[in-house]
Design an enzyme around this catalytic site. Structure first.
Site, PDB file in Angstrom:
ATOM      1  CB  ILE A 154      -0.986  -0.014   1.191  1.00 20.11           C
ATOM      2  CG1 ILE A 154      -1.980  -1.176   1.023  1.00 20.11           C
ATOM      3  CG2 ILE A 154      -1.736   1.311   1.291  1.00 20.11           C
ATOM      4  CD1 ILE A 154      -2.871  -1.448   2.208  1.00 20.11           C
ATOM      5  CG  ASP A 173       9.442  -0.606   5.024  1.00 20.37           C
ATOM      6  OD1 ASP A 173       9.914  -1.570   5.647  1.00 20.37           O
ATOM      7  OD2 ASP A 173       8.334  -0.633   4.495  1.00 20.37           O
ATOM      8  N   PRO A 204       2.079  -2.571   9.284  1.00 22.54           N
ATOM      9  CG  PRO A 204       2.972  -4.717   9.123  1.00 22.54           C
ATOM     10  CD  PRO A 204       3.252  -3.295   8.801  1.00 22.54           C
ATOM     11  NE  ARG A 232      -5.549  -3.941  11.245  1.00 23.39           N
ATOM     12  CZ  ARG A 232      -5.993  -3.968  10.002  1.00 23.39           C
ATOM     13  NH1 ARG A 232      -6.301  -2.840   9.385  1.00 23.39           N
ATOM     14  NH2 ARG A 232      -6.160  -5.109   9.352  1.00 23.39           N
ATOM     15  CG  ASP A 256     -10.555   3.887   6.548  1.00 26.83           C
ATOM     16  OD1 ASP A 256     -11.737   4.281   6.571  1.00 26.83           O
ATOM     17  OD2 ASP A 256     -10.211   2.782   6.088  1.00 26.83           O
ATOM     18  CD  GLU A 261     -11.312  -0.522  13.034  1.00 30.79           C
ATOM     19  OE1 GLU A 261     -10.659   0.523  12.887  1.00 30.79           O
ATOM     20  OE2 GLU A 261     -11.550  -1.319  12.106  1.00 30.79           O
ATOM     21  CG  HIS A 293     -11.275  -0.596   8.725  1.00 27.56           C
ATOM     22  ND1 HIS A 293     -10.577  -1.144   9.754  1.00 27.56           N
ATOM     23  CD2 HIS A 293     -10.626  -0.989   7.593  1.00 27.56           C
ATOM     24  CE1 HIS A 293      -9.565  -1.851   9.282  1.00 27.56           C
ATOM     25  NE2 HIS A 293      -9.569  -1.762   7.956  1.00 27.56           N
TER      26      HIS A 293
END
Ligand code: NAD
Length: 329
Positions: A154, A173, A204, A232, A256, A261, A293
């Site tokens: 993504i 990263d 993640p 997340r 999002d 949630e 989400h």
């Protein structure tokens, strides 16, 4: 082979039916999440398929094993709702889904633009016939530096999408992605925090990323930073984020996802009292955009998620392996 698919929505059913025909298997589609109460329905099946609201903890895994379930697939990319260590210990093999990252990446760019152009305030005003300009001056992408944290599927697509806007693009990263190395400047996270006007998270949820946005890391960022979280909710310490909005450290925030949630997002809770004070409080800020989400939720992605979820189970049974298998780290 019989698969019991939990959390199935109406819009997924045609693809499940198509796959039943294609692979000559039986798929029982249930709308509810898996739980101790309904786990009996898995007896006689070989595998289950779930979405992200089914919490596959050690207790459920042991009950699944007793019922003869050898394979679990989640029709989601994220898999933090499955106790992988326990699954590996029991010999239950687990797979996640893959779908093209374009839907989430497009959505991320939309949230960046909505934040920069103060879309929430503009919409609120327009809805009550207030067409004044005061306070709605936006900023242009070409003048800004955007940091992308996590350059996997993504994050890399977000970088590709952003590369046409003329912004300076930074990235962090733990491993560089050769697909985007020519488009971004990789740098240490602290440096990215110091230089970026906008920071978008695409890592993640892991022990190393849990609450990575907190009082200390927020202090390393520019004043008025714009934060985007399509990954997340648990990447953020919500209480520290609220403090940073109130002190104007954060200039805008678009999320999002939200911590805890589950049971709220993807449900119609209009007539309920929702006991999540942080969610209610943070939602009221004019510079905070929250969506339920839905970044993933496109026609193409839904079809691929179901296909991936079912075909990885067929591969486990027919070939003894699938490229989507996930193991505890
Ligand atoms: P991916 O595995 O392709 O990429 C994740 C990247 O994060 C990898 O490049 C990895 O090296 C990097 N990473 C891991 N730990 C890190 C750390 N501590 N610091 C920096 N980088 C680290 O995953 P993806 O497909 O790009 O998805 C990313 C996340 O987006 C998913 O885990 C999921 O939580 C979230 N997601 C959200 C939605 C939505 O609808 N909002 C949809 C799909 C995925």
């Amino acid at each position: 082979m019989k698969i019991v698919a939990f959390e199935t929505r109406e819009d997924e059913r045609p693809t499940f039916r198509k796959l039943e025909q294609k692979h000559q298997i039986e798929i029982v589609c249930l709308p509810e999440e898996i739980s101790k109460q309904n786990i009996g329905l898995t007896k006689g099946a070989t595998a289950i398929s779930i979405l992200g609201h089914s919490q596959i903890n050690a207790e459920l895994l042991n009950l699944l094993k007793e019922n003869g379930i050898d394979f679990v697939s989640t029709r989601t990319v994220g898999y933090n709702h499955i106790d992988l260590e326990e699954a590996n210990k029991l010999g239950i093999r687990v797979a996640n889904a893959y779908y093209d990252p374009h839907g989430v990446a497009d959505y991320t760019v939309m949230l960046i633009l909505m934040s920069l152009r103060k879309y929430k305030q503009a919409m609120w005003r327009a809805n009550v016939n207030d067409y004044s300009l005061k306070g709605l001056k936006g900023r242009e992408m070409r003048n800004l530096t955007i940091g992308v944290v996590g350059t996997g599927n993504i994050g890399a697509q977000v970088i590709q999408n952003l590369s046409g806007f003329g912004s300076r693009l930074l990235a962090f990263d733990t491993r560089k992605n050769p697909k985007v190395e020519s488009l971004v400047e990789y740098m240490p996270l602290e440096q990215l925090y110091a230089e970026a006007d906008i920071i978008s998270y695409h890592v993640p949820l892991l022990a190393s990323t849990h609450r990575m946005v907190n009082r200390e890391t927020l202090a390393q960022m520019k004043d008025g930073v714009v934060l985007i979280n399509c990954s997340r909710g648990e990447l953020m310490n919500v209480s520290d984020v609220i403090d940073a909005i109130e002190s104007h450290k954060i200039g805008a925030l678009a999320m999002d996802v939200f911590e805890n949630e589950t049971g709220i997002y993807h449900q119609d809770r209009r007539t309920d009292i929702i006991s999540n004070r942080d969610m209610a409080y943070i939602r009221q800020f004019p510079n905070v955009i929250m969506t339920q989400h839905i970044a993933f939720y496109t026609d193409a992605a839904v079809e691929t998620m179901v296909e991936c979820g079912v075909e990885s189970l067929c591969d486990f049974v027919a070939k003894g392996e699938t490229s989507r298998e996930i193991l505890a780290r």
